[in-house]
Every structure is written in C-alpha cells, then in structure tokens.
Design a protein around this motif. Structure first.
Motif, PDB file in Angstrom:
ATOM      1  N   ILE A  21       0.851  -1.186   0.000  1.00  0.00           N
ATOM      2  CA  ILE A  21       0.000   0.000   0.000  1.00  0.00           C
ATOM      3  C   ILE A  21       0.894   1.246   0.000  1.00  0.00           C
ATOM      4  CG2 ILE A  21      -1.800   1.241   1.284  1.00  0.00           C
ATOM      5  CD1 ILE A  21      -2.774  -1.459   0.232  1.00  0.00           C
ATOM      6  N   ASN A  22       0.829   2.029  -1.063  1.00  0.00           N
ATOM      7  CA  ASN A  22       1.597   3.278  -1.170  1.00  0.00           C
ATOM      8  C   ASN A  22       3.089   3.129  -0.898  1.00  0.00           C
ATOM      9  OD1 ASN A  22      -1.178   4.822   0.410  1.00  0.00           O
ATOM     10  ND2 ASN A  22      -0.560   5.208  -1.704  1.00  0.00           N
ATOM     11  N   PRO A  23       3.743   2.124  -1.459  1.00  0.00           N
ATOM     12  CA  PRO A  23       5.182   2.010  -1.177  1.00  0.00           C
ATOM     13  C   PRO A  23       5.944   3.213  -1.734  1.00  0.00           C
ATOM     14  CG  PRO A  23       4.561   0.527  -2.945  1.00  0.00           C
ATOM     15  CD  PRO A  23       3.282   1.084  -2.400  1.00  0.00           C
ATOM     16  N   GLN A  24       6.964   3.639  -1.018  1.00  0.00           N
ATOM     17  CA  GLN A  24       7.701   4.838  -1.409  1.00  0.00           C
ATOM     18  C   GLN A  24       8.899   4.529  -2.305  1.00  0.00           C
ATOM     19  OE1 GLN A  24       7.918   5.971   2.976  1.00  0.00           O
ATOM     20  NE2 GLN A  24       7.656   7.970   2.058  1.00  0.00           N
ATOM     21  N   MET A  25       9.709   3.549  -1.894  1.00  0.00           N
ATOM     22  CA  MET A  25      10.998   3.310  -2.543  1.00  0.00           C
ATOM     23  C   MET A  25      10.887   2.194  -3.583  1.00  0.00           C
ATOM     24  SD  MET A  25      13.421   4.965  -0.439  1.00  0.00           S
ATOM     25  CE  MET A  25      14.854   3.883  -0.498  1.00  0.00           C
ATOM     26  N   GLY A  26      11.263   2.527  -4.823  1.00  0.00           N
ATOM     27  CA  GLY A  26      11.289   1.510  -5.870  1.00  0.00           C
ATOM     28  C   GLY A  26      12.166   0.326  -5.486  1.00  0.00           C
ATOM     29  N   GLU A  27      13.270   0.609  -4.779  1.00  0.00           N
ATOM     30  CA  GLU A  27      14.172  -0.474  -4.359  1.00  0.00           C
ATOM     31  C   GLU A  27      13.420  -1.521  -3.538  1.00  0.00           C
ATOM     32  OE1 GLU A  27      14.768   2.716  -4.206  1.00  0.00           O
ATOM     33  OE2 GLU A  27      16.845   3.178  -4.744  1.00  0.00           O
ATOM     34  N   ASN A  28      12.560  -1.046  -2.653  1.00  0.00           N
ATOM     35  CA  ASN A  28      11.828  -1.986  -1.802  1.00  0.00           C
ATOM     36  C   ASN A  28      10.799  -2.789  -2.594  1.00  0.00           C
ATOM     37  OD1 ASN A  28      13.213  -1.371   0.539  1.00  0.00           O
ATOM     38  ND2 ASN A  28      11.795   0.265   1.122  1.00  0.00           N
ATOM     39  N   ILE A  29      10.162  -2.141  -3.568  1.00  0.00           N
ATOM     40  CA  ILE A  29       9.197  -2.870  -4.407  1.00  0.00           C
ATOM     41  C   ILE A  29       9.935  -3.969  -5.170  1.00  0.00           C
ATOM     42  CG2 ILE A  29       7.471  -2.672  -6.240  1.00  0.00           C
ATOM     43  CD1 ILE A  29       7.239   0.340  -5.513  1.00  0.00           C
ATOM     44  N   GLY A  30      11.083  -3.613  -5.752  1.00  0.00           N
ATOM     45  CA  GLY A  30      11.856  -4.596  -6.509  1.00  0.00           C
ATOM     46  C   GLY A  30      12.357  -5.727  -5.631  1.00  0.00           C
ATOM     47  N   ALA A  31      12.857  -5.389  -4.438  1.00  0.00           N
ATOM     48  CA  ALA A  31      13.363  -6.431  -3.539  1.00  0.00           C
ATOM     49  C   ALA A  31      12.225  -7.347  -3.095  1.00  0.00           C
ATOM     50  CB  ALA A  31      14.057  -5.800  -2.332  1.00  0.00           C
ATOM     51  N   ALA A  32      11.035  -6.775  -2.917  1.00  0.00           N
ATOM     52  CA  ALA A  32       9.863  -7.594  -2.569  1.00  0.00           C
ATOM     53  C   ALA A  32       9.537  -8.552  -3.715  1.00  0.00           C
ATOM     54  CB  ALA A  32       8.668  -6.695  -2.257  1.00  0.00           C
ATOM     55  N   MET A  33       9.614  -8.045  -4.963  1.00  0.00           N
ATOM     56  CA  MET A  33       9.340  -8.900  -6.129  1.00  0.00           C
ATOM     57  C   MET A  33      10.337 -10.051  -6.215  1.00  0.00           C
ATOM     58  SD  MET A  33       8.498  -5.873  -8.831  1.00  0.00           S
ATOM     59  CE  MET A  33       6.771  -5.333  -9.037  1.00  0.00           C
ATOM     60  N   ARG A  34      11.596  -9.737  -5.919  1.00  0.00           N
ATOM     61  CA  ARG A  34      12.622 -10.774  -5.975  1.00  0.00           C
ATOM     62  C   ARG A  34      12.369 -11.860  -4.928  1.00  0.00           C
ATOM     63  NH1 ARG A  34      19.218  -9.797  -5.438  1.00  0.00           N
ATOM     64  NH2 ARG A  34      19.792 -12.006  -5.279  1.00  0.00           N
ATOM     65  N   VAL A  35      12.145 -11.438  -3.691  1.00  0.00           N
ATOM     66  CA  VAL A  35      12.046 -12.442  -2.619  1.00  0.00           C
ATOM     67  C   VAL A  35      10.733 -13.214  -2.697  1.00  0.00           C
ATOM     68  CG1 VAL A  35      11.100 -10.988  -0.738  1.00  0.00           C
ATOM     69  CG2 VAL A  35      12.667 -12.880  -0.218  1.00  0.00           C
ATOM     70  N   MET A  36       9.659 -12.589  -3.205  1.00  0.00           N
ATOM     71  CA  MET A  36       8.422 -13.371  -3.395  1.00  0.00           C
ATOM     72  C   MET A  36       8.653 -14.491  -4.408  1.00  0.00           C
ATOM     73  SD  MET A  36       5.256 -10.617  -3.312  1.00  0.00           S
ATOM     74  CE  MET A  36       4.030 -11.905  -3.676  1.00  0.00           C
ATOM     75  N   ALA A  37       9.338 -14.147  -5.510  1.00  0.00           N
ATOM     76  CA  ALA A  37       9.631 -15.195  -6.504  1.00  0.00           C
ATOM     77  C   ALA A  37      10.563 -16.253  -5.916  1.00  0.00           C
ATOM     78  CB  ALA A  37      10.238 -14.578  -7.764  1.00  0.00           C
ATOM     79  N   ASN A  38      11.523 -15.831  -5.081  1.00  0.00           N
ATOM     80  CA  ASN A  38      12.405 -16.811  -4.434  1.00  0.00           C
ATOM     81  C   ASN A  38      11.599 -17.878  -3.700  1.00  0.00           C
ATOM     82  OD1 ASN A  38      14.820 -14.280  -3.407  1.00  0.00           O
ATOM     83  ND2 ASN A  38      14.967 -15.691  -5.136  1.00  0.00           N
ATOM     84  N   PHE A  39      10.545 -17.451  -3.025  1.00  0.00           N
ATOM     85  CA  PHE A  39       9.782 -18.405  -2.221  1.00  0.00           C
ATOM     86  C   PHE A  39       8.500 -18.861  -2.919  1.00  0.00           C
ATOM     87  CE2 PHE A  39      12.452 -16.371   1.125  1.00  0.00           C
ATOM     88  CZ  PHE A  39      13.179 -17.522   1.442  1.00  0.00           C
ATOM     89  N   GLY A  40       8.472 -18.686  -4.261  1.00  0.00           N
ATOM     90  CA  GLY A  40       7.399 -19.295  -5.031  1.00  0.00           C
ATOM     91  C   GLY A  40       6.047 -18.599  -4.933  1.00  0.00           C
ATOM     92  N   LEU A  41       6.039 -17.332  -4.571  1.00  0.00           N
ATOM     93  CA  LEU A  41       4.776 -16.578  -4.526  1.00  0.00           C
ATOM     94  C   LEU A  41       4.662 -15.733  -5.780  1.00  0.00           C
ATOM     95  CD1 LEU A  41       4.855 -15.427  -0.796  1.00  0.00           C
ATOM     96  CD2 LEU A  41       3.363 -17.155  -1.805  1.00  0.00           C
TER      97      LEU A  41
END
Lengths: 256, 256
Positions: A21-41
C-alpha cells in the motif's frame, strides 16, 4: 498473473496475495518482487506507488523476478484488493483495535488452511514511513506483527515481505537434491573400523593404565557414533589409520 | 560486543552468531546489521568484506543499527569464528557432502537447544556470487538451505540473514501491548443484542415466510458469534439498530 515461473509445482496450492500500500521506494518494491519469486509466490499487487510505474529502481532490484511484469500495479484500491477474501494487516504499531493479533507464523499457518478451503488471503503491507492506514487495518481479519526488538523496531519493507514469503514455505522439508547419495555404514562395518582403530592404539601403547581401556574405548566409539559415518568414510578413516601406523613405523625406523 | 541495545531482556538467552564470509556489497552488510538488530541479535562477524571497512554504504543501510559499531570485522578467519562451537553453513547449492541438511526452522530450533546447553552456534553466510567455500562447509555440522523456488533461487544475502534472524524469534508470542484492552461481551449481553436485533427485524417484516424464522435467526447469530464482540461493540451495534429503526419510522412518516 504469470504462472510460468514454476512456482506452481503439481499439487502445490497457489500462495496468498501480498499487497503493498503506497510504497515509497522503488528499491523496496523490486526487492519484494525478488524475494516473493524466491519463495514461489506470484500474486503481488502494488497500490499507488509514490514514484509511479514503471520504476527503474524497482526493476533493477527485482533481479529478473517475473513479478516485475506480472504484478498488478494500480491506483484503484478496490482493484488492488480484488479477489482477496480475508485480509491480514501487517503493522509495527498497536492500533487499539479489537482484532486478533498474530505472529507471521500463526497468520501464515491460518492462511494456508484458508487457501486449502478455497479462500484467497491477502497480506497488506503499509508504506515505509507511515505504515497501513487505520481504514485498512479495520477491514482486516487480524493484525500481524513481527517479533521485533522494541528498541530497534523499524523493519525494512522488503524484509517484512521476505520474512512473510519465507513463512509460506518454512515448513517444507529440505530439498531432495541436497541429500547425499552415499550409503551409510552399518553396525558391522563400524565395529570393524572401531576394532581396527583400537588394535592399532593398543599396539601403540595408547591404553594406559590398562584398566582404563574400556572407558577410553567407549569415549572414542562415541565420537564416531555421533558423526554417523558412510561406507566411504569408514574406508577413508581405515586408510588414515593404516597410513599413521605405517608412518609411525617409518618414523621409528628413521629415529632408531 | 555491545549488549546495550536491549536485545538481552532479562531471562532471554543471547542468540547465535552470524558470520558473513567475504561479503561484496556494503548495502547487504548494512541491511544485515539492521535486520539482526530488528530481531534482537547482536553477535555479527564480518570476514574480509570485499570493499574494506568502514563502509559508507553499509553504514547508510544499517539505519542506525548498533551492530554497525559492534560487529567484529576482521581479515582473520579464525578470529571471525572465535567462540563458535557449532557451525551451520547456509548454502543454495548441493555440495555432495555427507552432512545433515536442515531448513532454517530446523537449524534454528536445534541452535536454540544448543545455546540453552551452553554452546555457541554460528551461522555462516557466503559471498553474494560465489557462496561459501567448500572448506567452510566441510567444517560445519550441517548444511542449512532455504526452501526457494528452484527456477528463481538467487536470494539476496541480507534477505537470507533476515529470514534466519526472524527464525530466532518466530516462535515468540505476539507482544502484549497489541492486545486490546476492551472487555469481551458475555453470553447474556450477546443474547440481549440478538433479541433486540431480531425483535426489530420481526417488526419490520424481515422474517418471511414465518416458518423460516428459526433458520434465519440462527444464520444471523452465527455472524456475530464468529466475530467475537466486545461489550463496547455490543453497545455500538445496539445503537446502530436503534438508529435504523428510528430512521425507518421517520422515513415512513415522511413518505406517508
């Protein structure tokens, strides 16, 4: 949403949705995308990112995650929540609302049961500075809070996503390809190795005084019993004993 | 090492050591320092960071973590491992070594038991690109591997640290200050609310046909029973019923 990334192995249920919800930093969005894929989400929704979309920093930090392309990025909150039947609000601050409070482990365990019953749980993550708006906490079934140190409680957004994503898989057994192929040694192979070792130690005068031999033997056998040797390791260790005894003989000959 | 950050509440055992081996990116070292402090861990060792030390990027990403100052940063491997009695090797690749393979949850659970028995476990994390050298895997009691998607297995170093750090605390109950202070409603308060609601619905002609009233009543009561109301919520809901019935009367008067 893409399901071509192999996250859905046969028989594996699709995971929960995560909603930023309303994330500020692109870095955090990207890191979230990476780690979700790491764990199969693979079900990520991003509501109203501060810096708009697409976002170069998010793309760089996503490290090739298929979620950079598949995530639903929208400025419409109801579209971001579409299909979610039960919401969990991740929050670091008590809200004084009457609502169950769960740890990540408890919430993910409940969510797994809900998914198996045909529901679609969504985990809500607030903005870096401000967290979730009370309006969204009120719409959630439960508050989910991580067991942070109260003196240093500010968890990075993508870390919170990572910890939850890992919880989705944390109960899985270790993968098969890590299991060693070698055969474990059996009791007979082991006792022959013990006797070989002890015979050579006897010859070398190690068991002194002689009445201590049973205890000393027991202590040595304990080490190997704990280690759990394979057949190959028994051969290797017996080779090592042989080398030492021959070497000792040689050294003695040299010294004499 | 500093223990002034409140990580050691009375009665809480100190956590395991984490050892970063040849980390490349200062950002990852700093993010690891932040998330370790988040989860109350204070024993970090950093062996031979690629870009030397101090490191501005690590400091920025540590976000004020006390571990930026307290971590033991050294180019001497044995000093980095000093005091650790049992090592766990985190690795994403099978090594073909004969060694127990554990998940994060299994390893941290074992480590907790070892700590309670007076041991000091250390978790080893390899460099971003290359992982741990085989030499260190060979010295470890077990291989620890995270349940990643084989098609997208490359986990960020600080994420791996974060997932392990959370495992240290993941079994803790949700903190007390999150628990709501309001009193739950008891069965009598609830049944009075149910009857108030049903009386007004009866008057409004809701229960039709009349023989369906028992089932309709049961379905409505189910909703509130599941929600688990507080005394205050019972008062609020009864106020809402009253407002609707008065409002309905008014509307009818206005229409008539």
């Amino acid at each position: 949403m893409s399901s071509s990334d192999g996250a859905h192995a046969p028989g594996r249920v699709a995971g929960p949705a995560f909603v930023l919800i309303n994330p500020q930093m692109g870095e955090n969005i990207g890191a979230a995308m990476r780690v979700m894929a790491n764990f199969g989400l693979d079900d990520l929704r991003v509501f109203a990112p501060r810096d708009g979309w697409p976002n170069e920093r998010a793309e760089a930090m996503s490290a090739g995650s298929p979620l950079y392309a598949s995530a639903r990025v929208t400025d419409d909150l109801e579209q971001a929540l579409e299909g979610c039947t039960v919401l969990y609000a991740t929050t670091a601050r008590p809200r004084g609302m009457v609502k169950p409070v769960m740890t990540a482990r408890e919430a993910m365990s409940e969510a797994r049961g809900l998914i198996e019953a045909g529901q679609r749980p969504g985990f809500l993550f607030g903005a870096e500075k401000s967290g979730l708006p009370n309006e969204l906490v009120a719409r959630s079934r439960a508050i989910l809070t991580l067991p942070v140190n109260p003196q240093f409680a500010s968890l990075n957004l993508s870390m919170a996503v990572g910890v939850l994503a890992h919880e989705w898989r944390a109960g899985d057994p270790a993968p098969e390809e890590f299991k060693p192929l070698e055969e474990p040694a059996d009791a007979v192979q082991l006792v022959r190795m013990y006797e070989h070792f002890e015979d050579e130690l006897e010859r070398a005068g190690f068991f002194f005084p002689p009445e201590k031999k049973p205890l000393m033997t027991q202590n040595l056998r304990n080490i190997f019993a704990r280690a759990g040797l394979t057949e190959q390791e028994v051969r290797t260790f017996r080779g090592a004993i042989k080398a030492l005894t021959i070497g000792r003989g040689k050294a003695r000959i040299a010294r004499d």
